[in-house]
Scaffold this motif. Structure first.
Motif, PDB file in Angstrom:
ATOM      1  N   GLU A  66       0.843  -1.198   0.000  1.00 50.07           N
ATOM      2  CA  GLU A  66       0.000   0.000   0.000  1.00 50.07           C
ATOM      3  C   GLU A  66       0.880   1.249   0.000  1.00 50.07           C
ATOM      4  O   GLU A  66       1.676   1.454   0.919  1.00 50.07           O
ATOM      5  N   ILE A  67       0.744   2.089  -1.011  1.00 45.82           N
ATOM      6  CA  ILE A  67       1.562   3.286  -1.091  1.00 45.82           C
ATOM      7  C   ILE A  67       1.012   4.366  -0.156  1.00 45.82           C
ATOM      8  O   ILE A  67      -0.196   4.564  -0.051  1.00 45.82           O
ATOM      9  N   LYS A  68       1.928   5.052   0.533  1.00 44.10           N
ATOM     10  CA  LYS A  68       1.539   6.083   1.483  1.00 44.10           C
ATOM     11  C   LYS A  68       1.851   7.497   0.999  1.00 44.10           C
ATOM     12  O   LYS A  68       1.255   8.462   1.472  1.00 44.10           O
ATOM     13  N   GLY A  69       2.797   7.625   0.068  1.00 45.38           N
ATOM     14  CA  GLY A  69       3.099   8.953  -0.451  1.00 45.38           C
ATOM     15  C   GLY A  69       4.535   9.084  -0.917  1.00 45.38           C
ATOM     16  O   GLY A  69       5.377   8.192  -0.712  1.00 45.38           O
ATOM     17  N   ASP A  70       4.819  10.217  -1.560  1.00 42.74           N
ATOM     18  CA  ASP A  70       6.160  10.515  -2.065  1.00 42.74           C
ATOM     19  C   ASP A  70       6.968  11.275  -1.018  1.00 42.74           C
ATOM     20  O   ASP A  70       6.426  12.068  -0.241  1.00 42.74           O
ATOM     21  N   ASN A 107      -6.451  -1.918   9.456  1.00 47.31           N
ATOM     22  CA  ASN A 107      -7.652  -2.735   9.630  1.00 47.31           C
ATOM     23  C   ASN A 107      -8.831  -1.793   9.869  1.00 47.31           C
ATOM     24  O   ASN A 107      -9.044  -1.314  10.980  1.00 47.31           O
ATOM     25  N   ILE A 108      -9.574  -1.513   8.810  1.00 43.66           N
ATOM     26  CA  ILE A 108     -10.641  -0.517   8.872  1.00 43.66           C
ATOM     27  C   ILE A 108     -11.700  -0.892   9.914  1.00 43.66           C
ATOM     28  O   ILE A 108     -12.136  -0.045  10.709  1.00 43.66           O
ATOM     29  N   ALA A 109     -12.115  -2.148   9.917  1.00 46.83           N
ATOM     30  CA  ALA A 109     -13.164  -2.581  10.840  1.00 46.83           C
ATOM     31  C   ALA A 109     -12.721  -2.427  12.291  1.00 46.83           C
ATOM     32  O   ALA A 109     -13.477  -1.925  13.142  1.00 46.83           O
ATOM     33  N   ASP A 162     -11.573   6.295  -0.002  1.00 43.58           N
ATOM     34  CA  ASP A 162     -10.544   5.561  -0.753  1.00 43.58           C
ATOM     35  C   ASP A 162      -9.730   4.629   0.135  1.00 43.58           C
ATOM     36  O   ASP A 162      -8.505   4.513  -0.018  1.00 43.58           O
ATOM     37  N   GLY A 163     -10.404   3.978   1.084  1.00 43.37           N
ATOM     38  CA  GLY A 163      -9.718   3.029   1.943  1.00 43.37           C
ATOM     39  C   GLY A 163      -8.993   3.640   3.114  1.00 43.37           C
ATOM     40  O   GLY A 163      -8.324   2.922   3.882  1.00 43.37           O
ATOM     41  N   ASP A 164      -9.077   4.950   3.299  1.00 37.47           N
ATOM     42  CA  ASP A 164      -8.452   5.635   4.429  1.00 37.47           C
ATOM     43  C   ASP A 164      -9.520   6.185   5.362  1.00 37.47           C
ATOM     44  O   ASP A 164     -10.651   6.456   4.949  1.00 37.47           O
ATOM     45  N   LEU A 165      -9.145   6.376   6.627  1.00 41.45           N
ATOM     46  CA  LEU A 165     -10.054   6.941   7.619  1.00 41.45           C
ATOM     47  C   LEU A 165      -9.569   8.324   8.038  1.00 41.45           C
ATOM     48  O   LEU A 165      -8.364   8.551   8.220  1.00 41.45           O
ATOM     49  N   PHE A 166     -10.529   9.238   8.214  1.00 41.97           N
ATOM     50  CA  PHE A 166     -10.219  10.607   8.622  1.00 41.97           C
ATOM     51  C   PHE A 166     -11.130  11.011   9.779  1.00 41.97           C
ATOM     52  O   PHE A 166     -12.285  10.577   9.864  1.00 41.97           O
ATOM     53  N   LEU A 167     -10.587  11.853  10.666  1.00 44.65           N
ATOM     54  CA  LEU A 167     -11.331  12.336  11.823  1.00 44.65           C
ATOM     55  C   LEU A 167     -11.140  13.839  11.956  1.00 44.65           C
ATOM     56  O   LEU A 167     -10.179  14.406  11.424  1.00 44.65           O
TER      57      LEU A 167
END
Length: 306
Positions: free
Chosen positions: A106-110, A184-186, A238-243
């Motif tokens: 899973e790529i996280k960034g440049d 692990n999203i769940a 897109d598969g990421d979680l934000f708060l």
């Protein structure tokens, strides 16, 4: 009777052969097991097809814990990737120049890092290590545990003369950060929705700094009870979680969830000027529970005296 016995034997053999032919290989991955037909195991990848299909897929061996073949033989793989759970694990970040090592991750960034020696007597290795350490630190704060170096430039010390100025050694890296352990999203949602949190630490790595700065919080009420809060609405994209916690200040609209442990959560904010981590402890964390217990015990002792 003999004919019946012979028929049973033939049927038994036929069934056994049919059963062995339909049994599949198994790929044991981090979060799942796949039933497949393994076609090839090379130095870096495993090629396979799904039962009843002809399309050949490829997966990096670093993502596979074990192959269990249909004949019962098993092949176990040792991953070069280590778990990176906090800023203390920066040395564990795996660095590679081989693009096949990060296939399927899973790529996280440049990332980009540059280090220049102070004088023309500066150590080339020290400057190189400084640039690389910053890359690994930022990758850790982004929730990554693998670095793929796409480009490296290194210049040695250049001594000048009365007509030409000298140049000290310099190293630059262009890289991409990856994670071999997807969030692990769940589990993250379950933790966020069912626990309260305590703001424990803020870690910031500024763009022009080599080392991160740390700020430890002591958010307690007048009785020294830890101030706990809910994290509010969870945004999944897109598969990421934000708060967007309302109990402390941060720049921007949201913070990204980059790491979830048994009793803590790491949030990240990344801009062109810095990357920031917010370390939050859950109400199940031992530090939090011990602080609450101490305050309650103090209150109980005070009431008993009265």
């Amino acid at each position: 009777m003999k004919n019946l016995l012979l028929l049973l034997i033939i049927l038994s053999i036929t069934y056994g052969v049919s059963l062995s032919q339909t049994k599949n290989d198994k790929l044991f991955l981090q979060h799942e097991t796949k039933e497949v037909n393994v076609k090839e195991v090379s130095n870096n990848t495993i090629k396979y097809t799904y039962p009843g299909e002809d399309v050949i897929y490829s997966i990096s061996k670093t993502l596979v814990d074990k192959i269990e073949f249909s004949n019962g033989r098993a092949e176990v793989f040792e991953s070069p990737f280590q778990e990176v759970n906090s800023i203390m694990d920066v040395p564990k970040v795996f660095v590679t120049f081989n693009p096949t090592d990060v296939e399927g991750l899973e790529i996280k960034g440049d990332l980009f890092s540059k280090a220049v020696g102070v004088t023309t007597l500066s150590s080339v290795n020290n400057v190189n290590n400084r640039a690389l350490k910053k890359l690994k630190t930022e990758a850790t704060m982004m929730g990554a545990n693998v670095l793929y170096i796409g480009n490296q430039f290194q210049r040695g010390n250049q001594f000048g003369n009365e007509y030409t100025p000298g140049n000290s050694t310099m190293t630059t890296y262009s890289a991409k950060a990856y994670s071999s352990n997807s969030l692990n999203i769940a589990a993250a949602k379950e933790m966020i929705e069912n626990h309260q949190f305590y703001q424990h630490q803020r870690i910031e790595l500024a763009r022009n700094d080599w080392n991160p700065t740390f700020k430890v919080f002591q958010r307690v009420d007048k009785d020294l009870m830890p101030i706990l809060f809910d994290l509010g609405e969870i945004i999944e994209k897109d598969g990421d979680l934000f708060l967007a916690p309302k109990e402390f200040k941060f720049k921007g609209a949201h913070l990204q969830v980059v790491r979830v442990g048994d009793d803590m959560i790491t949030l990240m904010q990344r801009t062109d000027k810095s990357v920031v981590n917010y370390i939050l402890l859950s109400d199940n964390n031992e530090l939090v529970k011990n602080q609450i217990k101490m305050v309650q015990q103090r209150k109980e002792n005070k009431n008993n005296k009265n």
